[in-house]
Structures are given as C-alpha cells and as structure tokens.
Design a protein around this motif. Structure first.
Motif, PDB file in Angstrom:
ATOM      1  N   PHE A 189      11.466  17.779  23.013  1.00  9.19           N
ATOM      2  CA  PHE A 189       9.931  17.785  22.648  1.00  9.19           C
ATOM      3  C   PHE A 189       9.292  19.033  22.115  1.00  9.19           C
ATOM      4  CE2 PHE A 189       5.611  16.744  24.908  1.00  9.19           C
ATOM      5  CZ  PHE A 189       5.667  15.640  23.869  1.00  9.19           C
ATOM      6  N   LEU A 212      13.384  14.606  18.095  1.00  4.99           N
ATOM      7  CA  LEU A 212      13.135  13.227  18.551  1.00  4.99           C
ATOM      8  C   LEU A 212      14.572  12.491  19.406  1.00  4.99           C
ATOM      9  CD1 LEU A 212      10.351  11.599  18.705  1.00  4.99           C
ATOM     10  CD2 LEU A 212      11.347  10.218  16.813  1.00  4.99           C
ATOM     11  N   PHE A 253      15.215  14.088  22.499  1.00  2.00           N
ATOM     12  CA  PHE A 253      14.246  13.538  23.675  1.00  2.00           C
ATOM     13  C   PHE A 253      14.696  12.312  24.205  1.00  2.00           C
ATOM     14  CE2 PHE A 253       9.746  11.732  23.898  1.00  2.00           C
ATOM     15  CZ  PHE A 253       9.601  12.600  25.052  1.00  2.00           C
ATOM     16  N   GLN A 254      15.070  11.262  23.081  1.00  6.37           N
ATOM     17  CA  GLN A 254      15.359  10.006  23.571  1.00  6.37           C
ATOM     18  C   GLN A 254      16.738   9.999  24.241  1.00  6.37           C
ATOM     19  OE1 GLN A 254      15.170   8.230  19.716  1.00  6.37           O
ATOM     20  NE2 GLN A 254      13.249   7.157  20.038  1.00  6.37           N
ATOM     21  N   VAL A 291      16.327  10.643  27.896  1.00  2.00           N
ATOM     22  CA  VAL A 291      15.962   9.385  28.760  1.00  2.00           C
ATOM     23  C   VAL A 291      16.989   8.646  28.994  1.00  2.00           C
ATOM     24  CG1 VAL A 291      14.397   7.447  28.672  1.00  2.00           C
ATOM     25  CG2 VAL A 291      13.677   9.393  27.549  1.00  2.00           C
ATOM     26  N   THR A 332      14.910   3.796  14.802  1.00  2.00           N
ATOM     27  CA  THR A 332      13.748   4.745  14.651  1.00  2.00           C
ATOM     28  C   THR A 332      14.224   5.726  13.660  1.00  2.00           C
ATOM     29  OG1 THR A 332      13.182   4.339  16.653  1.00  2.00           O
ATOM     30  CG2 THR A 332      11.862   6.267  15.772  1.00  2.00           C
ATOM     31  N   LEU A 367      14.980   4.876  10.096  1.00  4.74           N
ATOM     32  CA  LEU A 367      13.565   4.689   9.218  1.00  4.74           C
ATOM     33  C   LEU A 367      12.870   5.894   8.964  1.00  4.74           C
ATOM     34  CD1 LEU A 367      11.361   2.750   8.238  1.00  4.74           C
ATOM     35  CD2 LEU A 367      10.144   2.629  10.292  1.00  4.74           C
ATOM     36  N   LEU A 380      11.969   7.377   5.323  1.00  3.89           N
ATOM     37  CA  LEU A 380      10.750   8.251   5.011  1.00  3.89           C
ATOM     38  C   LEU A 380      10.901   9.762   4.422  1.00  3.89           C
ATOM     39  CD1 LEU A 380       8.630   6.997   7.915  1.00  3.89           C
ATOM     40  CD2 LEU A 380       8.485   6.008   5.640  1.00  3.89           C
ATOM     41  N   ARG A 424      11.817   9.598   0.875  1.00  3.57           N
ATOM     42  CA  ARG A 424      10.898   9.437   0.172  1.00  3.57           C
ATOM     43  C   ARG A 424       9.873  10.511  -0.353  1.00  3.57           C
ATOM     44  NH1 ARG A 424       7.526   3.908   0.819  1.00  3.57           N
ATOM     45  NH2 ARG A 424       6.262   5.427  -0.979  1.00  3.57           N
ATOM     46  N   ILE A 425       9.448  11.303   0.925  1.00  4.75           N
ATOM     47  CA  ILE A 425       8.621  12.480   0.942  1.00  4.75           C
ATOM     48  C   ILE A 425       9.483  13.607   0.085  1.00  4.75           C
ATOM     49  CG2 ILE A 425       7.780  14.353   2.427  1.00  4.75           C
ATOM     50  CD1 ILE A 425       7.490  12.201   4.688  1.00  4.75           C
ATOM     51  N   LEU A 437       7.845  -0.331  14.512  1.00  8.39           N
ATOM     52  CA  LEU A 437       8.775   0.058  13.698  1.00  8.39           C
ATOM     53  C   LEU A 437       8.355  -0.626  12.280  1.00  8.39           C
ATOM     54  CD1 LEU A 437      12.310   0.140  15.295  1.00  8.39           C
ATOM     55  CD2 LEU A 437      11.191   2.082  14.140  1.00  8.39           C
ATOM     56  N   TYR A 459       5.508   1.056  10.873  1.00  7.74           N
ATOM     57  CA  TYR A 459       5.723   2.238  10.190  1.00  7.74           C
ATOM     58  C   TYR A 459       6.191   1.878   8.717  1.00  7.74           C
ATOM     59  CZ  TYR A 459       6.342   3.809  15.099  1.00  7.74           C
ATOM     60  OH  TYR A 459       6.228   4.310  16.232  1.00  7.74           O
ATOM     61  N   PRO A 470       3.835   7.523   2.719  1.00 10.94           N
ATOM     62  CA  PRO A 470       5.169   7.931   3.404  1.00 10.94           C
ATOM     63  C   PRO A 470       4.985   9.181   4.384  1.00 10.94           C
ATOM     64  CG  PRO A 470       5.891   7.874   1.037  1.00 10.94           C
ATOM     65  CD  PRO A 470       4.267   7.890   1.401  1.00 10.94           C
ATOM     66  N   LEU A 471       4.221  10.009   4.266  1.00  8.82           N
ATOM     67  CA  LEU A 471       3.865  11.110   5.066  1.00  8.82           C
ATOM     68  C   LEU A 471       3.234  10.661   6.454  1.00  8.82           C
ATOM     69  CD1 LEU A 471       4.511  14.310   5.282  1.00  8.82           C
ATOM     70  CD2 LEU A 471       1.891  14.529   4.496  1.00  8.82           C
ATOM     71  N   ALA A 491       2.887   7.591   7.343  1.00  2.89           N
ATOM     72  CA  ALA A 491       3.748   6.943   8.288  1.00  2.89           C
ATOM     73  C   ALA A 491       4.730   7.867   8.975  1.00  2.89           C
ATOM     74  CB  ALA A 491       4.652   5.851   7.418  1.00  2.89           C
ATOM     75  N   PHE A 492       5.320   8.894   8.521  1.00  2.00           N
ATOM     76  CA  PHE A 492       6.166   9.670   9.292  1.00  2.00           C
ATOM     77  C   PHE A 492       5.500  10.214  10.291  1.00  2.00           C
ATOM     78  CE2 PHE A 492       8.182  13.767  10.002  1.00  2.00           C
ATOM     79  CZ  PHE A 492       9.431  13.331  10.257  1.00  2.00           C
ATOM     80  N   HIS A 493       4.376  10.645  10.276  1.00  2.00           N
ATOM     81  CA  HIS A 493       3.458  11.262  11.300  1.00  2.00           C
ATOM     82  C   HIS A 493       3.254  10.297  12.336  1.00  2.00           C
ATOM     83  CE1 HIS A 493       1.680  14.783   8.831  1.00  2.00           C
ATOM     84  NE2 HIS A 493       3.057  15.101   9.457  1.00  2.00           N
ATOM     85  N   LEU A 530       5.185   7.588  12.893  1.00  2.00           N
ATOM     86  CA  LEU A 530       6.453   7.308  13.645  1.00  2.00           C
ATOM     87  C   LEU A 530       6.792   8.386  14.698  1.00  2.00           C
ATOM     88  CD1 LEU A 530       9.606   6.287  11.861  1.00  2.00           C
ATOM     89  CD2 LEU A 530       9.686   8.133  13.183  1.00  2.00           C
ATOM     90  N   ILE A 531       6.633   9.643  14.469  1.00  3.80           N
ATOM     91  CA  ILE A 531       6.941  10.741  15.231  1.00  3.80           C
ATOM     92  C   ILE A 531       6.074  10.586  16.615  1.00  3.80           C
ATOM     93  CG2 ILE A 531       6.813  13.190  15.803  1.00  3.80           C
ATOM     94  CD1 ILE A 531       9.097  12.137  13.936  1.00  3.80           C
ATOM     95  N   SER A 541       6.912   7.022  18.464  1.00  4.87           N
ATOM     96  CA  SER A 541       8.095   7.181  19.078  1.00  4.87           C
ATOM     97  C   SER A 541       8.064   8.208  20.502  1.00  4.87           C
ATOM     98  CB  SER A 541       9.190   7.764  18.260  1.00  4.87           C
ATOM     99  OG  SER A 541       9.406   7.042  16.994  1.00  4.87           O
ATOM    100  N   VAL A 542       7.228   9.098  20.339  1.00  7.99           N
ATOM    101  CA  VAL A 542       7.198   9.964  21.616  1.00  7.99           C
ATOM    102  C   VAL A 542       6.357   9.175  22.561  1.00  7.99           C
ATOM    103  CG1 VAL A 542       5.788  12.102  22.559  1.00  7.99           C
ATOM    104  CG2 VAL A 542       7.250  12.164  20.282  1.00  7.99           C
ATOM    105  N   THR A 571       8.686   6.599  23.970  1.00  7.46           N
ATOM    106  CA  THR A 571       9.810   6.889  24.861  1.00  7.46           C
ATOM    107  C   THR A 571       9.175   7.375  26.212  1.00  7.46           C
ATOM    108  OG1 THR A 571      10.906   8.064  22.838  1.00  7.46           O
ATOM    109  CG2 THR A 571      11.467   8.800  25.099  1.00  7.46           C
TER     110      THR A 571
END
Lengths: 158, 493
Positions: A23, A39, A42-43, A46, A128, A131, A135, A138-139, B145, B148, B160-161, B163-165, B167-168, B171-172, B175
């Motif tokens: 985290f 991440l 973190f997963q 769990v 996850t 994906l 991303l 692409r960035i 998913l 995103y 994409p940026l 979507a990335f934010h 996603l993070i 996902s948190v 979880t």
C-alpha cells in the motif's frame, strides 16, 4: 497482547506487513511500474490471508487417500448388491468397512474453499496487472516517461 | 423453461455475446449483434421485474446446487429495479452510439469496443443479481476491468492516464472489499448473503466484524466516488469517449451504491450500521460536504464533461444523503434518485456527445451560440439541466421532494436548507451552459455547425422524454423504489 497472539498468529503479522508495504508503494512511488508492483504485493497479502484462514492445524490437503476412496467404492458396490438382495455379501464385508470409516475420520483436512477462492482472485490480479501494464505502455508511447510527476507536469504545460 | 431460468440468462447472454463480438470482427455486424443482445437483456430484465412484482423474491440456484454449497442468484424488488434501469440505459446508450464512436474510436477497435461494453454490462448486472458475496467481488472486477479498458479508448493522450489512475484506486478499493469478504467468511463460514446475515455476531461481537465492515464500506466508497475518495472520477469521465462516459456515468456508480445498500442493510443490518456505529452522521456529513464542494467545483469548469463529472459527485451526495436518513422516505428518495440521476446524467452526457460530434470540442468557449444552429440539441440540454436542478415536473424534482420530506420527518431542518441552497449551485452551472448556447454570439465554427444526426437525437430525446415522463408518472420509478426501500427496511426490523 500475550505471546500466543504474537507468535501464534505470525502469518497474520506477515499479512499486515506485506499489505502495508504494498500500500505504501502504491501511494508513495511516482514510478508507475512500481505502483503496479506495489498493487501486486498488496493483493498477494490478501491471498496469504485467505490461505491462512483455511489452514487447520495438522490438516492435510483435502484429497481423499486412495485406500479410503477404494473402500468407499467397495461400499457403494456392496450397497447396490444389498439392494439386489445379496445381503450375505454385505455382512461378510462389514469389518474392513468399519476400518475404512475410522481411518477417514482420523484424517484432518484443511479447508479448501479459501484456496479455491484465491484461484479466482489470482486470475483477477493477473488481469488487473496486464491491463495496467498495457496502459503504462500507451502512456510511455504518448509521454515518453513512466514517472507520474513528469507526466502531470507535461499535462500542466500543454 | 425460459421463464424459470431468467436470472441466469440475464448474465449468460451478454457474457457469451462478448467473445462472439470479437469473433465476428466485422464492425457493423458486431454492432447489430451487440445491439440485439442489449435489447434482449433489457427484455429479460423487464420480464424478471414483472415476475418479481407478481411472485415476490426469486431465488435461483446455479447448476441446481443448493446454497450454501452453490451460488445463489437473488432477484428481489431492489435488485430487479436496478437491473431494469441499468439494462435499459445499456440498450439506449448503444442505440445512440454508432455515429459517436465512428468519430471517436479507431475503426479497428470497434468490435473490441462492443465486446468490452457487453462485459461491462455483464459485470454491472451480475453485481445486482448475485446473492453470493464472493461472486459480487468477481462481478465488480469484471465491470471495473472492462470500464478501465473502455475509458482508455479516449482520443486524448490523457485517457490512458485517467484509466490508469482509476485502475489503481479501483483495484485498491476492490482489494479492500476482498479483505472485508474474507473476514466476514472467517466469522460465519459462508459466503451466501442471506446465510451471513443470519450468522454474523453483531451485538458485542468480536472486533473482526467491525474491521470487515470498515474495509467493505471504504472499498465501496471508492467505487461509489464518495466525496474525499472521488479523485478518479473527473478525469475518467472527461477523457473517456462520449459514449463510454454516457454509459459509465449513468450506471457504474449507481450499481456500486446498490452494492453498498446490500452490504449495509441486508448483511450488517441497519441497526448495526446506524445505531451501533456512527455511519448516519458520517454519511450525512460526507454527502453534504461532497455536494457543496463538487457543485462549487462544477461552477468553475470550462470543460463541459468535467462540469458534469463534478455534478455527478454532487448528485451521488444526494443519494447518500437519502440513505443516511435510514428511514422509509429517505431510502425511497435515495433509490429513486439512483434511477432519476441515471437517466438525467445519461441524457446530459448524450447531449455533450452530440456537441462533441458536430463541434469537435467539449470546451464551453467553443459552444458559443450553438443554440441557433443546433436548436434541438441545445433544448435537450435545457430539459436535462432542469431535471438536474430538480424543477417540478421533471424526474429530479420527484426524488429531491422525497428527500426534503424525509429530512423534515427526521427533523434535519438544516440539512433541508443546505439541500435547497446546493440546488442553487446547480442552477448556476446549468445556466452557464444555457447562456453560452443561446445568448452568445456564434463563432464561425458554431455558425457553420449542423444539427446532430437523428440516430443520436432520437435516443437523446427518449431520455429527455423519460425525464419529463417520470416527473409525474412514478409507477415505475418512485413507487418501485418505495417497494425496494420497504423490503430493505424489512430485513432489519
């Protein structure tokens, strides 16, 4: 807080350490790939939590040993035979069957369900991660960097 | 036969259709196929709702495995209501889509887009209908998913940026929910929601229950975009393709609110959350701060999509405000505002999509005077805007009126006053756009603009029509919400 809680639950302490490590990386790291790694950690914590939960002390994997499985098969066959009226056969086979039952009850199994649930969670985690990495690719193509601060700076300038 | 299997068909049909869309590959055929699927799903959800209102709650054992061994699908008055409007929006948004996606998404990606869209729909419907806690997590991840992926299809390099934010953070959140589910499972030994509700030691129970509740609510707050956890939402809505924004803004957060309702009311019970724990005060404060902060932010936005995104955060505040009242009227207000806000915000984002198609921009300054060349689209904005403010005879009024009634019933007069004040902020941001459209001199570009194509205008006006229709005819909105609210309250006597 006694010694039991500190050492007896050591798996859960590991879970907490891993969870906080992951985290912290997610929050603190400006590098996007490292965020994804955080991440994942973190997963994973769990997953460890669930697997710990399913562990029974002295328990083995929940697979029926072949001897007992064969015993059950024999029992089923005898059951059918008994229905057909051959009760003498069933009578003769009683003693070995009782042994099989005793053996079956002596075995302690771990709880399989939490582990099974985690198979699904692992699949979700892989989706996850892939994906997120896609991303990031692409960035990187668009901005030429995977550092979040630099990307935000470039966005402010444009 | 079909009648009996409705709950599973609702999920299986779009889930199977998604890979078929990829296999078809041809974008027009894939579109028609996808469209037919969404309408089939809509028909199923209507049939399901009819059946639920006639026969009461439907429980469906998948593969005929009895719970707690198998997964159970439960369609009660709340879930069938949410399923109905989510699938209706899924179908209408897709009807509206072709012209907009032809411009905003590269052709080679079209069939993939339809597949992802169907997967997202599957996930959202699954969350609503499942009666199994772990299954809820899986569907949540399916819908997240795919959303995103849908957001990252935007043309801007910021998509994409964003979507990335998302996603993070998403996902948190997911979880966290998973941790909560694990702890609940540890306490009860079952994942079936009804089973958990019966077994959870709530009064003076171990701390595990509290921790589980905390993890689950915080995780869902991220997904719902409750005020301090909303940071993913504005960018995600702004940079996603118009059609995606329409769909996600109208459905995704509402379904997360549904999951929150399920967990708080059906599993942990209202008494535990609102009397033993201070969720009432917490939700109310967060909702009010969120409404004011987000509405104020919306007033100063130049990008119309971003303006509507902030307005969405504010509207989620109203839904939560209704829930935080924790009485019949408040819950009815919250649930019917889920529906009303879904059609209003979906409709407004459709209008934005029309302008984006014809003017090539969603900046307010580029829309000056477009009211003269695109009168129909601009009038649609005005109707949707009135709904957003909550003017009488629009759908927005119905739920805000219910909310006011509930606030007075529970003697929260200050809350009622603040609600009315915050509506004034909505007047400001809606009016800014109306003023730009109708009372500014057109630029060269807007003077040359043509009206949006009929394929987009007709679905937009269906939405606008329903905003007006559900403003006075509440049989299928507020009345169903009231039934859903009383069934939720019934779980926690």
């Amino acid at each position: 807080m006694n010694m039991e809680q500190i050492f007896g639950l050591y798996n859960y302490w590991i879970v907490i350490c891993l969870m906080m490590t992951g985290f912290y990386i997610v929050i603190a790291s400006p590098n996007m790939v490292k965020v994804v790694l955080g991440l994942n950690i973190f997963q994973t914590s769990v997953i460890l939590m669930y697997v710990t939960m399913g562990k029974v002390e002295g328990g083995t994997a929940p697979i029926v040993p072949p001897s007992i499985a064969n015993g059950h098969a024999a029992e089923a066959a005898i059951g059918h035979a008994a229905e057909a009226g051959h009760s003498i056969v069933a009578h003769a086979a009683e003693t070995p069957l009782a042994d099989v039952h005793a053996a079956a009850e002596a075995i302690v199994y771990s709880h399989p369900l939490p582990s099974v649930l985690m198979l699904t969670a692992i699949v979700v985690g892989i989706a996850t991660t892939s994906l997120a990495l896609a991303l990031i690719v692409r960035i990187r193509e668009d901005y030429g960097t995977i550092d979040e601060n630099e990307v935000l700076e470039m966005d402010l300038q444009s | 036969m079909i009648d009996f299997n409705l709950p599973i068909l609702l999920i299986v049909i779009p889930m199977m259709a998604a890979p078929l869309c990829v296999l078809i590959g041809h974008r027009r055929v894939a579109y028609v196929f996808c469209l037919l699927t969404t309408y089939a799903v809509f028909a199923i959800s209507v049939a399901l709702m009819m059946k639920v209102s006639a026969e009461g709650t439907i429980r469906y054992n998948i593969g005929n495995w009895e719970p707690p061994y198998g997964i159970e699908y439960v369609a009660d008055s709340l879930s069938s209501f949410v399923v109905m409007f989510v699938s209706a929006l899924g179908a209408i948004v897709l009807t509206y889509a072709p012209a907009s996606i032809a411009k905003e998404i590269p052709e080679s990606k079209h069939s993939l887009f339809f597949a992802t869209y169907l997967l997202c729909l599957t996930g959202l419907l699954g969350i609503c209908i499942t009666g199994d806690l772990f299954n809820l997590f899986v569907f949540l991840e399916i819908s997240s998913l795919s959303s995103y992926a849908l957001i990252s299809l935007g043309r801007s390099r910021r998509a994409p940026l964003a979507a990335f934010h998302y996603l993070i953070l998403g996902s948190v959140g997911a979880t966290f929910i998973l941790i909560g589910i694990g702890l609940v499972y540890q306490m009860t030994g079952t994942l079936n929601m009804a089973g958990i509700a019966g077994r959870l030691p709530l009064e003076h129970g171990p701390r595990t229950v509290l921790v589980a509740f905390a993890f689950m609510t915080i995780g869902l707050f991220i997904k719902v975009a409750v005020f301090p956890l909303h940071s993913w939402l504005p960018n995600a809505y702004t940079y996603a393709p118009s059609v995606v924004t329409c769909f996600i803004a109208a459905t995704a957060t509402k379904v997360s609110v549904y999951a929150l309702l399920r967990i708080v009311f059906s599993i942990f019970t209202m008494q535990f959350a609102f009397e033993q724990l201070p969720l009432r005060t917490a939700l109310m404060v967060l909702a009010l701060v969120g409404i004011f902060a987000a509405s104020t932010a919306a007033v100063f936005q130049d990008n119309v999509k971003r303006l509507l995104a902030y307005s969405s955060i504010a509207q989620i505040g109203y839904i939560l405000l209704g829930i935080s009242m924790a009485n019949q009227a408040g819950l009815t207000a919250g649930i019917s505002h889920m529906f009303n806000h879904a059609i209003i915000k979906g409709g407004l984002f459709m209008v934005v999509g029309c302008f984006a198609l014809q003017l090539g921009s969603v900046q307010l300054s580029d829309w000056r005077g477009a009211g003269r060349t695109m009168p129909w689209t601009s009038v649609a904005w005005a109707i949707g805007g009135l709904g957003l403010i909550g003017v009488p005879l629009t759908a927005g009024f119905v739920s805000k009126w219910l909310l006011l009634t509930s606030a007075f019933q529970t003697h929260h007069v200050i809350v009622a006053v603040l609600m009315l004040l915050s509506s004034l902020l909505a007047v400001v941001y809606v009016w800014r756009v109306v003023e730009t459209l109708f009372f500014s001199e057109p630029t060269e570009k807007t003077a040359a603009a043509k009206e949006a194509p009929l394929t987009m205008l007709v679905p937009t006006y269906i939405m606008m029509g329903s905003i007006l229709l559900f403003g006075f005819w509440t049989t299928y909105s507020a009345d169903l919400a009231a039934a859903a609210a009383s069934s939720l309250m019934g779980v926690a006597p």
